[in-house]
Design a protein around this motif. Structure first.
Motif, PDB file in Angstrom:
ATOM      1  N   SER A 128       0.865  -1.190   0.000  1.00  0.00           N
ATOM      2  CA  SER A 128       0.000   0.000   0.000  1.00  0.00           C
ATOM      3  C   SER A 128       0.898   1.236   0.000  1.00  0.00           C
ATOM      4  N   PRO A 129       0.325   2.372  -0.366  1.00  0.00           N
ATOM      5  CA  PRO A 129       1.174   3.575  -0.456  1.00  0.00           C
ATOM      6  C   PRO A 129       1.694   4.024   0.914  1.00  0.00           C
ATOM      7  N   SER A 130       2.848   4.665   0.887  1.00  0.00           N
ATOM      8  CA  SER A 130       3.392   5.275   2.107  1.00  0.00           C
ATOM      9  C   SER A 130       2.996   6.746   2.135  1.00  0.00           C
ATOM     10  N   THR A 131       3.353   7.410   3.206  1.00  0.00           N
ATOM     11  CA  THR A 131       3.232   8.872   3.222  1.00  0.00           C
ATOM     12  C   THR A 131       4.631   9.444   3.024  1.00  0.00           C
ATOM     13  N   PHE A 132       4.687  10.709   2.624  1.00  0.00           N
ATOM     14  CA  PHE A 132       6.000  11.331   2.432  1.00  0.00           C
ATOM     15  C   PHE A 132       6.825  11.286   3.719  1.00  0.00           C
ATOM     16  N   SER A 133       6.144  11.554   4.850  1.00  0.00           N
ATOM     17  CA  SER A 133       6.935  11.604   6.086  1.00  0.00           C
ATOM     18  C   SER A 133       7.513  10.229   6.428  1.00  0.00           C
ATOM     19  N   ASP A 134       6.759   9.142   6.103  1.00  0.00           N
ATOM     20  CA  ASP A 134       7.325   7.784   6.290  1.00  0.00           C
ATOM     21  C   ASP A 134       8.669   7.663   5.588  1.00  0.00           C
ATOM     22  N   VAL A 135       8.674   8.131   4.333  1.00  0.00           N
ATOM     23  CA  VAL A 135       9.857   7.928   3.495  1.00  0.00           C
ATOM     24  C   VAL A 135      10.984   8.850   3.939  1.00  0.00           C
ATOM     25  N   ILE A 136      10.669  10.144   4.025  1.00  0.00           N
ATOM     26  CA  ILE A 136      11.735  11.119   4.261  1.00  0.00           C
ATOM     27  C   ILE A 136      12.352  10.959   5.647  1.00  0.00           C
ATOM     28  N   SER A 137      11.506  10.620   6.616  1.00  0.00           N
ATOM     29  CA  SER A 137      12.051  10.507   7.981  1.00  0.00           C
ATOM     30  C   SER A 137      13.033   9.345   8.115  1.00  0.00           C
ATOM     31  N   GLN A 138      13.073   8.470   7.123  1.00  0.00           N
ATOM     32  CA  GLN A 138      14.114   7.423   7.149  1.00  0.00           C
ATOM     33  C   GLN A 138      15.500   8.006   6.908  1.00  0.00           C
ATOM     34  N   TYR A 139      15.535   9.174   6.280  1.00  0.00           N
ATOM     35  CA  TYR A 139      16.832   9.711   5.873  1.00  0.00           C
ATOM     36  C   TYR A 139      17.233  10.972   6.628  1.00  0.00           C
ATOM     37  N   CYS A 140      16.253  11.690   7.153  1.00  0.00           N
ATOM     38  CA  CYS A 140      16.600  12.921   7.879  1.00  0.00           C
ATOM     39  C   CYS A 140      15.408  13.361   8.717  1.00  0.00           C
ATOM     40  N   ASP A 141      15.669  14.331   9.564  1.00  0.00           N
ATOM     41  CA  ASP A 141      14.585  14.985  10.279  1.00  0.00           C
ATOM     42  C   ASP A 141      13.773  15.738   9.218  1.00  0.00           C
ATOM     43  N   LEU A 142      12.491  15.468   9.192  1.00  0.00           N
ATOM     44  CA  LEU A 142      11.640  16.016   8.138  1.00  0.00           C
ATOM     45  C   LEU A 142      11.811  17.536   7.977  1.00  0.00           C
ATOM     46  N   GLN A 143      12.028  18.211   9.126  1.00  0.00           N
ATOM     47  CA  GLN A 143      12.123  19.675   9.093  1.00  0.00           C
ATOM     48  C   GLN A 143      13.377  20.167   8.361  1.00  0.00           C
TER      49      GLN A 143
END
Ligand code: ATP
Length: 589
Positions: free
Chosen positions: A262-277
């Motif tokens: 199923s689809p992820s959310t952007f924050s799921d993906v990005i938070s794997q690599y950095c603090d979203l902020q």
């Protein structure tokens, strides 16, 4: 770099004869072992599915392309000049052609007025070539022998990518009860959702058939084809035979490639690599918004929605799948697993792929707006996306800054850029009959990483390429043509007249027109000369558009090189040019 010995040319010729010797053998092998499916486009006047035709897979420019038999449909894309990718069309495989309507994307940006080239008239041109010729007659002093650059002699065996997948494709051709498959290469990709733990299809199939035999010792004797077929069925998404009776759903395959149900959310993906902020936007393309997240970049591409994005009809899942296949095929050049006959680090590495849906995260919107303030985005504000919008996120290594904005320091760096791009194209030609077809200065990224040499392997010969601290990466394979071993992916640019109507004298526009002449508008064929045209474009860019420390002798060397490129039919032939003699050392693997 400013001096070359007479010996260099002899050594270069040696290397060339070695490469040529292996090439003809390679081509024979390639012809024997490769079954190609041409990805065709729908003819606007003809809604029926085109039959796949075998395509001559040698790297000669004598394409098997037949104008009459070509059927095509692909959505267009807006054009822009010099930096952004051009008016391109999405890839549409034979398996999905019927699902796509006859649609044409709206062109948003008008090309700017032509910039006059320095060589605008005959007199200037003649003076230019007189200077080049005079330079070539000069007796050059020997190169400083600070390092021994040796040519190797080893004759390596042919390596074909996805050879097992080729068998699968043949098998699929012979078993008409199967539904139209995604290409065998896709089957290969589909087998392993986790890109980081990529196992070869061969092993997987062997494991699988072994397991099958063990599980049912009394089964009637099976042929290898039966086993492969059974394995393919079990590699399908639901592992149920009934699924094979249903039409192919590219979206499901996209999920499978991304290792998702199923689809992820952007924050799921990005938070794997950095603090979203901490996310920041780094660039944009016709479709893609590119963000830095920690050490990596995320290229976010919307698809399958009804609304226009940046004035364009959105890409379809099948187009994304093909882009994904192209990126993953080029990943194979990184020398992992058994792929060691042609190796190169220059094509940007795709680290992961994810399907996301929903709206942009607030942090992404902020990053988008900050970039817009500085660079004036040509794209729509991300809040204009529908709430249910789907995206593919290409997680890639960070390749640095594009050549257009990168500040080159000196001639050595310029040479390093040229040698890296040339050898990379040569390696990809040898492995996949790859042609980039859109290598403008927005699609070459540069960074300084400090390693003295980079290692490539071309047809089994190890090449150590001098970097002078500069590392180049090639991105954006939208217009590229590749032979994955069983499928040919390409864009039919004959449907994009706008691509060839750019300003007269503009180096990039002229390069598209030259490609059209070389290919005679048959874009599915193999024409490695197109890579040479982009190398000539790059030399022009280095001469005319980039400022760096250089002498008039350096400029003459560049012009001589550009002239000699006229005589080469491929990047592979160009690699042995004397210009690179001091930059490449060859040894046996
Ligand atoms: N891996 C990367 N590392 C650093 N910067 C990148 C990377 N990929 C893309 N960029 C930046 O983003 C810009 C747009 O990327 P790209 O050309 O891949 O997008 P695109 O949507 O495919 O473009 P188009 O569809 O218009 O061809 C690039 O010119 C570059 O500046």
């Amino acid at each position: 770099m400013s001096s070359r010995s007479g010996n260099d040319k002899g050594v270069a010729a040696d290397l060339w004869s070695q490469i040529i010797a292996t090439e003809s053998e390679d081509q024979i092998q390639l012809q024997k072992q490769t079954t190609a499916i041409v990805y065709r486009r729908k003819n606007p006047q003809n809604d029926t599915l085109p039959l796949p035709l075998p395509l001559n897979t040698t790297s000669s420019s004598s394409s098997s392309c037949s104008k009459k038999s070509r059927v095509s449909l692909a959505p267009g894309k807006r054009i822009s000049w010099n930096h952004r990718s051009l008016f391109t069309r999405g890839r549409t495989s034979i398996a999905v052609v019927a699902a796509c309507g006859d649609k044409k994307r709206i062109r948003k940006n008008k090309p700017p007025l032509p910039l006059p080239l320095p060589l605008a008239n005959y007199e200037k041109e003649r003076a230019y070539f007189q200077e080049v010729d005079a330079f070539e007659l000069l007796e050059e002093s020997p190169s400083p022998q600070t390092k021994t650059w040796v040519m190797g002699t080893k004759h390596s065996s042919v390596w074909l990518p996805s050879h097992v997948s080729t068998v699968l494709t043949k098998w699929l051709h012979n078993h008409t009860t199967l539904p139209p498959p995604p290409s065998a290469s896709l089957s290969k990709i589909l087998e392993t959702p986790e890109l980081s733990t990529h196992i070869s299809l061969h092993n997987r199939l062997l494991d699988f058939s072994t397991q099958t035999k063990c599980a049912s010792p009394n089964t009637i004797e099976t042929t290898p084809e039966d086993e492969l077929g059974f394995a393919i069925r079990n590699l399908s998404l639901s592992s149920q035979d009934s699924v094979l009776d249903q039409p192919w759903d590219p979206l499901l395959d996209l999920f499978k490639v991304c290792g998702q149900s199923s689809p992820s959310t952007f924050s799921d993906v990005i938070s794997q690599y950095c603090d979203l902020q901490s996310i920041a936007k780094v660039g944009e393309g016709t479709y893609g918004e590119v963000f830095i997240a920690g050490e990596i970049v995320c290229k976010v591409v919307p698809f399958d929605g009804d609304s226009l994005v940046n004035g364009e009809i959105q890409k379809k899942a099948e187009e994304l799948l093909e882009e994904v296949m192209l990126s993953l095929t080029l990943n194979d050049l990184r020398g992992k697993d058994t792929h060691t006959h042609n190796v190169c680090p220059t094509f940007i590495q795709t680290l992961s792929l994810r399907v996301c849906d929903g709206v942009y995260d607030d942090a992404m919107i902020r990053a988008w707006e900050e970039w817009d303030k500085k660079h004036f985005s040509e794209n729509d504000h991300p809040t204009e996306f529908a709430e249910k919008q789907r995206f593919v996120v290409f997680v890639q290594e960070h390749g640095g800054q594009d050549l257009e904005s990168f500040v080159l320091l000196n001639f050595s760096e310029a040479c390093s850029l040229l040698v890296q791009v040339t050898v990379a194209l040569a390696v990809a030609e040898a492995a996949f009959e790859f042609e980039h077809r859109d290598l403008h200065w927005g699609n070459i990224l540069l960074g300084r990483k400090g390693s003295e040499t980079l290692q490539f392997i071309l047809d089994g010969k190890k090449m150590h390429v001098k970097t002078y601290g500069l590392v180049a990466s090639i991105i954006d394979f939208t217009l590229s043509r590749i032979n994955t071993g069983e499928s040919i992916l390409f864009l039919d640019l004959s449907l994009d007249p706008g691509l060839f109507e750019g300003p007269k004298g503009d180096i990039q526009s002229e390069t598209y027109r030259k490609m059209k002449r070389v290919t005679e508008d048959c874009w599915e064929g193999s024409f490695p000369k197109t890579n040479v045209l982009w190398l000539q474009y790059l030399v022009d860019i280095l001469l005319q558009k980039k400022d760096y420390d250089r002498t008039s002798r350096d400029e003459r060397e560049l012009r001589s090189f550009k002239k000699r490129l006229n005589g080469y039919k491929s990047a592979k032939e160009s690699v042995v040019d004397p210009f690179f003699s001091d930059l490449i050392a060859v040894s046996d693997v």
